[in-house]
Structures are given as structure tokens and as C-alpha cells.
Design a protein around this motif. Sequence first.
Motif, PDB file in Angstrom:
ATOM      1  N   PRO A   1       1.126  -0.658   0.118  1.00 14.87           N
ATOM      2  CA  PRO A   1      -0.155  -0.209   0.046  1.00 14.87           C
ATOM      3  C   PRO A   1       1.238   1.198  -0.028  1.00 14.87           C
ATOM      4  N   THR A   2       0.863   2.300  -0.949  1.00  7.27           N
ATOM      5  CA  THR A   2       1.514   3.645  -0.074  1.00  7.27           C
ATOM      6  C   THR A   2       1.629   4.068   0.833  1.00  7.27           C
ATOM      7  N   ALA A   3       0.663   3.500   1.528  1.00  8.65           N
ATOM      8  CA  ALA A   3       1.445   4.310   2.925  1.00  8.65           C
ATOM      9  C   ALA A   3       2.677   3.574   3.966  1.00  8.65           C
ATOM     10  N   ASP A   4       2.329   2.638   3.084  1.00  8.65           N
ATOM     11  CA  ASP A   4       3.760   1.722   3.765  1.00  8.65           C
ATOM     12  C   ASP A   4       4.947   1.631   2.497  1.00  8.65           C
ATOM     13  N   ARG A   5       4.463   1.947   1.726  1.00  3.74           N
ATOM     14  CA  ARG A   5       6.325   1.786   1.168  1.00  3.74           C
ATOM     15  C   ARG A   5       6.805   2.772   1.348  1.00  3.74           C
ATOM     16  N   PRO A   6       8.488   1.910   1.008  1.00  3.48           N
ATOM     17  CA  PRO A   6       9.608   3.325   1.745  1.00  3.48           C
ATOM     18  C   PRO A   6      10.012   4.262   0.888  1.00  3.48           C
ATOM     19  N   ALA A   7      10.311   5.720   1.457  1.00  2.93           N
ATOM     20  CA  ALA A   7      10.336   6.474   0.527  1.00  2.93           C
ATOM     21  C   ALA A   7      11.747   5.990  -1.032  1.00  2.93           C
ATOM     22  N   ASP A   8      11.479   6.648  -1.942  1.00  3.87           N
ATOM     23  CA  ASP A   8      12.348   7.610  -2.703  1.00  3.87           C
ATOM     24  C   ASP A   8      13.281   8.597  -2.907  1.00  3.87           C
ATOM     25  N   ARG A   9      14.275   7.876  -2.316  1.00  2.61           N
ATOM     26  CA  ARG A   9      15.215   9.208  -2.072  1.00  2.61           C
ATOM     27  C   ARG A   9      15.737   9.255  -3.406  1.00  2.61           C
ATOM     28  N   SER A  10      16.136  10.447  -3.839  1.00  2.00           N
ATOM     29  CA  SER A  10      16.871  11.072  -4.977  1.00  2.00           C
ATOM     30  C   SER A  10      17.714  11.074  -5.427  1.00  2.00           C
ATOM     31  N   PRO A  11      18.080  10.680  -6.258  1.00  2.00           N
ATOM     32  CA  PRO A  11      19.886  10.025  -7.084  1.00  2.00           C
ATOM     33  C   PRO A  11      21.200  10.931  -6.388  1.00  2.00           C
ATOM     34  N   ALA A  12      22.370  10.357  -5.788  1.00  3.28           N
ATOM     35  CA  ALA A  12      23.051  10.627  -5.161  1.00  3.28           C
ATOM     36  C   ALA A  12      23.537  11.520  -6.203  1.00  3.28           C
ATOM     37  N   PRO A  13      24.272  11.771  -6.230  1.00  9.24           N
ATOM     38  CA  PRO A  13      25.535  13.089  -7.124  1.00  9.24           C
ATOM     39  C   PRO A  13      26.592  12.241  -7.778  1.00  9.24           C
ATOM     40  N   SER A  14      26.536  12.573  -9.220  1.00 11.27           N
ATOM     41  CA  SER A  14      27.600  11.328  -9.897  1.00 11.27           C
ATOM     42  C   SER A  14      29.033  10.594  -8.976  1.00 11.27           C
ATOM     43  N   ASP A  15      29.009  11.455  -8.035  1.00 13.20           N
ATOM     44  CA  ASP A  15      30.458  10.990  -7.401  1.00 13.20           C
ATOM     45  C   ASP A  15      30.226  10.194  -6.300  1.00 13.20           C
ATOM     46  N   VAL A  16      29.401  10.503  -6.485  1.00 10.19           N
ATOM     47  CA  VAL A  16      28.901   9.781  -4.951  1.00 10.19           C
ATOM     48  C   VAL A  16      27.997   8.230  -4.805  1.00 10.19           C
ATOM     49  N   PRO A  17      28.246   7.445  -4.538  1.00  6.50           N
ATOM     50  CA  PRO A  17      27.720   6.141  -4.748  1.00  6.50           C
ATOM     51  C   PRO A  17      26.536   6.006  -4.318  1.00  6.50           C
ATOM     52  N   LEU A  18      25.724   5.056  -4.959  1.00  9.62           N
ATOM     53  CA  LEU A  18      23.853   4.888  -4.357  1.00  9.62           C
ATOM     54  C   LEU A  18      24.420   4.605  -3.174  1.00  9.62           C
ATOM     55  N   ILE A  19      24.384   3.056  -2.734  1.00 14.42           N
ATOM     56  CA  ILE A  19      25.164   2.225  -1.318  1.00 14.42           C
ATOM     57  C   ILE A  19      26.707   2.189  -1.112  1.00 14.42           C
ATOM     58  N   GLY A  20      27.535   1.678  -2.111  1.00 14.29           N
ATOM     59  CA  GLY A  20      29.144   1.594  -1.913  1.00 14.29           C
ATOM     60  C   GLY A  20      29.150   1.208  -0.382  1.00 14.29           C
ATOM     61  N   ALA A  21      30.692   0.856  -0.368  1.00 12.36           N
ATOM     62  CA  ALA A  21      31.275  -0.895   0.778  1.00 12.36           C
ATOM     63  C   ALA A  21      30.262  -0.441   1.847  1.00 12.36           C
ATOM     64  N   PRO A  22      30.053  -1.598   2.410  1.00 12.33           N
ATOM     65  CA  PRO A  22      29.155  -1.428   3.414  1.00 12.33           C
ATOM     66  C   PRO A  22      29.573  -2.073   4.836  1.00 12.33           C
ATOM     67  N   GLU A  23      28.385  -1.306   5.420  1.00 10.25           N
ATOM     68  CA  GLU A  23      29.594  -1.192   7.428  1.00 10.25           C
ATOM     69  C   GLU A  23      28.769  -2.859   7.745  1.00 10.25           C
ATOM     70  N   ALA A  24      29.810  -2.644   8.716  1.00 16.29           N
ATOM     71  CA  ALA A  24      29.567  -4.137  10.093  1.00 16.29           C
ATOM     72  C   ALA A  24      29.320  -4.936   9.418  1.00 16.29           C
ATOM     73  N   ASP A  25      27.995  -5.351   9.371  1.00 15.95           N
ATOM     74  CA  ASP A  25      27.617  -6.888   9.077  1.00 15.95           C
ATOM     75  C   ASP A  25      26.893  -6.325   7.455  1.00 15.95           C
ATOM     76  N   LEU A  26      26.383  -5.871   7.797  1.00 14.92           N
ATOM     77  CA  LEU A  26      25.347  -5.694   6.054  1.00 14.92           C
ATOM     78  C   LEU A  26      26.928  -6.514   4.784  1.00 14.92           C
ATOM     79  N   LEU A  27      25.966  -6.022   3.523  1.00 13.76           N
ATOM     80  CA  LEU A  27      26.437  -7.007   2.251  1.00 13.76           C
ATOM     81  C   LEU A  27      25.608  -6.201   1.317  1.00 13.76           C
ATOM     82  N   HIS A  28      26.603  -5.803   0.473  1.00  7.40           N
ATOM     83  CA  HIS A  28      26.423  -5.157  -0.304  1.00  7.40           C
ATOM     84  C   HIS A  28      26.371  -5.862  -1.664  1.00  7.40           C
ATOM     85  N   VAL A  29      24.817  -5.736  -2.539  1.00  2.88           N
ATOM     86  CA  VAL A  29      24.729  -7.587  -3.399  1.00  2.88           C
ATOM     87  C   VAL A  29      24.740  -6.118  -4.863  1.00  2.88           C
TER      88      VAL A  29
END
Length: 290
Positions: A6-34
Amino acid sequence: MPDALPTADRPADRSPAPSDVPLIGAPEADLLHVMSLNVRCAIDDTVPGTPDHWPDRAPLVTALLARERPTLLGVQEAHFAQLVTVTGALGDDYRSVGHGREGGAAGEHSAIVYDARRLTLLWWDQYWLSDTPRLAGSTWDHQCPRVVTWARFRDERTGRELLHVNSHLDHESGDARERGARVVRAEIEAAGLPAVFTADTNAPAGRSAPYDVLVTEGGLLDTWLDAADRHGPEVGTFPDYGAPQPGGERIDWILTTPDSEVHAAAINTWTRDGRWPSDHTPVQALLRLA
């Protein structure tokens, strides 16, 4: 494509990052970037300056991967020389597994690339989607051989084991796509491990037989739908070097086993000077596997 939440429960869409900034990048702690990336195979007779020309696209693939630095990367369509570019972009700490679909180094690869500082490879294998899965180049009577590459890892940050399955389902045969999805589902169920599946499925998320087999019936999570945060809007993942279509078909997927936490997801529409790294957009997810 109708929204699954449902629309009310959907996560917000962020604007894309500037071209020199990763959208996700190297992960922290025990997170995995796939990441899943159909790199578009190199075609020898393309003309310099045209969108498909690999020598023009290779620096863009390098720039994209050097910035995003996924922990796990499922690559589709890459010829062996293109894999050299991919691993070179990520640096000496990355390794890859996978053979060409014609056997050995020949043909397109559905390779798995991984950060060897974080993940220790325990086992890997590859098989063909056919009735003779150990026979290189075999098919279910469809045009192109299709392979599944899978790898079992130990995460050195957590001590836990995980499975990564990567594939490229057939572009013409719906029967082959569905049968391939059933093979992948059985493999993940048999492993009994936290798992991630990356693929160019050639099938739209939410309304295709492979999606039904793996998600609707199979219980895997669609990371785009289950993400707590989205970096950018939903667009089709095969823009074919054109502008991505809002709400278009997502044929490139990252799926995970159901007890995973999906912190973020992205459909990466980065370009440089109007040029695309591939005819597909990479898809990305930031995960915590149980």
C-alpha cells in the motif's frame, strides 16, 4: 505494474546521489552490498561512438564499480576479457568464479565476483540449465545455453555461511525460464543457508512465471519491494541505452531468503556524458542475511 505494498507503507524514494557519490557503496558492520549487472556482451563489429561499443563502455563500467564496490556481484553476459575489466575495476582484493556458457573461457559468463577480504570461498560450482546439466553448452532445446553459477561463502565478519546463486535466464523460451527458476528454487531450498539470487531473468517482476516460482510460491524476498529505503525511483531495468521508463519492467532481480533484512535497494541509472555502461541498469541491495 501494480504496487505490492500500500502507498502509505512504501519506503520513500530518495533522489539519486550526485554522480561522484555511490548509491550504496562499501557496506558497514555486518551488512552486505549485493549488485546484479548484465554488462552486455562485447560485440566485435560495433562502431566507435555507438552506444554498444565495448571499448567506449569499459571505462564507464570501471567507474561505476570502483565507486559502488559491492561485496557480492552477479555478472551476466560478460565475455572473459570483460571479466578482466570488472575485476580490475574492483581491485586486487576481489576474485571471481564461473566459466563461459560454451565451456571453459568460451562464450558469455554468469560469474560471481566477491570481496575476498570479507568473504572466504568454501565451494563453487556451475551447471547448465538442461536435462544434462554437466554437459557444457547443453540446453532444453532453446537457442542459447544458460548456466547457473553458485558459490558458498563464509562471512569473516560474522562467521556465518551464505549462498550466492547467479544466472541469466533465457530471452526467448518461457518454458526454459520457468524450468530454470524451479532449478534455482530447489537448489536454494536444499542448501538450507541464507541465500541471495541475482539474475537477468528476462521476465518482469510481479507478473511472470519465474517470479511466481521464486517469490509468490517460493517465498524469496524481492529486495526492491522489501527494502526499508530506496535510492531512486522504480524504473525499467532494460532501457537499452535509452531513458529508463518509470514504472517499467524490472527484469533484473536480487532475491533473498525470507529471514533477511533489506536495508536499501537501488536501480542505478548513472551515466557519464550521456553514455551508459550497459544496456541494462545495475540493481543493488544492502542486506543483512540471517
